[in-house]
Design a protein around this motif. Sequence first.
Motif, mmCIF file in Angstrom:
data_model
loop_
_atom_site.group_PDB
_atom_site.id
_atom_site.type_symbol
_atom_site.label_atom_id
_atom_site.label_comp_id
_atom_site.label_asym_id
_atom_site.label_seq_id
_atom_site.Cartn_x
_atom_site.Cartn_y
_atom_site.Cartn_z
ATOM 1 N N LEU A 73 0.852 -1.188 0.000
ATOM 2 C CA LEU A 73 0.000 0.000 0.000
ATOM 3 C C LEU A 73 0.889 1.239 0.000
ATOM 4 C CD1 LEU A 73 -3.109 0.559 0.186
ATOM 5 C CD2 LEU A 73 -2.724 1.018 2.603
ATOM 6 N N CYS A 81 -7.437 5.797 1.077
ATOM 7 C CA CYS A 81 -8.226 4.967 2.006
ATOM 8 C C CYS A 81 -8.763 5.812 3.154
ATOM 9 C CB CYS A 81 -7.367 3.833 2.564
ATOM 10 S SG CYS A 81 -6.871 2.582 1.366
ATOM 11 N N LEU A 125 -7.366 -2.762 0.368
ATOM 12 C CA LEU A 125 -7.813 -1.822 1.396
ATOM 13 C C LEU A 125 -8.501 -0.608 0.780
ATOM 14 C CD1 LEU A 125 -7.912 -1.447 4.421
ATOM 15 C CD2 LEU A 125 -5.732 -0.236 4.315
ATOM 16 N N SER A 129 -12.402 0.514 1.290
ATOM 17 C CA SER A 129 -12.755 1.876 1.707
ATOM 18 C C SER A 129 -13.805 2.486 0.784
ATOM 19 C CB SER A 129 -11.496 2.755 1.720
ATOM 20 O OG SER A 129 -10.507 2.221 2.568
ATOM 21 N N LEU A 196 -10.934 -9.583 5.209
ATOM 22 C CA LEU A 196 -11.356 -8.182 5.232
ATOM 23 C C LEU A 196 -12.199 -7.859 3.998
ATOM 24 C CD1 LEU A 196 -11.217 -5.333 6.500
ATOM 25 C CD2 LEU A 196 -9.145 -4.959 5.146
#
Length: 300
Positions: A73, A81, A125, A129, A196
């Motif tokens: 990331l 995010c 991620l 988001s 996740l």
Amino acid sequence: FPVSNLCGKCRPRDTNLLQPSLNFLYWSLHQTTACSQQRAVAVLLSNVSLLELLQKVLECTWLWSPPSRPAYLSSEDALLCSGWLLVASLLLYQHRYNTEVHQTLSVDLTEVLNAVIFRNKKPILLLVSIMQFLRAVLRQNFSSSLLVIVGQNTAASATQPQPSSLPDTALHPLAMQKVFSLVVSLQNLLVHNDLLLSQALIACLETLVEYLYVKNQDVALHVVSQPWHRFLLFTLLSGGQKSFLQPEVLRLMTLFVRYQSRNIISQKEISQVIHEAAESNIAELPEATSCALHLFLSQV
């Protein structure tokens, strides 16, 4: 207050300063009492410079899209995010407390949907988001006073037939084609076996079907009864020691039971879940599994 003022003086490229600052504001909203939360929302929504900065950060999502993203990331993606999560939270709490809005945010719905439908190598991620934001606007029927939606059927003609005769009109500002593309994309992403991502995908699918059911029950029931869902269910169950007591499987089955999709889930599958639960030590189940099982049994 000083952190929000500091953010308002930054540019989107000031990632090293902005990303932890936006995280601080996000946790200030979530990790506090209801009374302080209401005050925090009022402080943030009264800060025009902060909202203008958040507008620029969201727009950078479509601008910072290099052909080859790193596996980790990046600082730019981390900032995106934080921006999407903070805006999703502001939408939620502004609606809850009916807080006065001093500056609106504008978001292109087509870009948001395409980010999920096509992904384009976006990190997991960041995808999660964006889906949190999409859930927030779906739950508010795209009618938040903080948000202006542009793109994707946002200019409906007054001469169109009544909503009951045109699904696209009933689902406004969504379109049927985008709805089906979004559902297929959520299904495809579910097989990635990332906890996740799976939790975010199921939550997004649940909220989407709830939105469709309010707007047009026939469309919602048609979407949730697609035969592909059954194939997806057994794909998630295949291989190794995987069982029905997986959070994503339980939540999917809860969704099908809720909308009575008998072609997707039968009495046999329901009995298998109950049998596995009876054979398990409930006290030792992970929290996510325990919550999903509770919801499933309550729905049954």
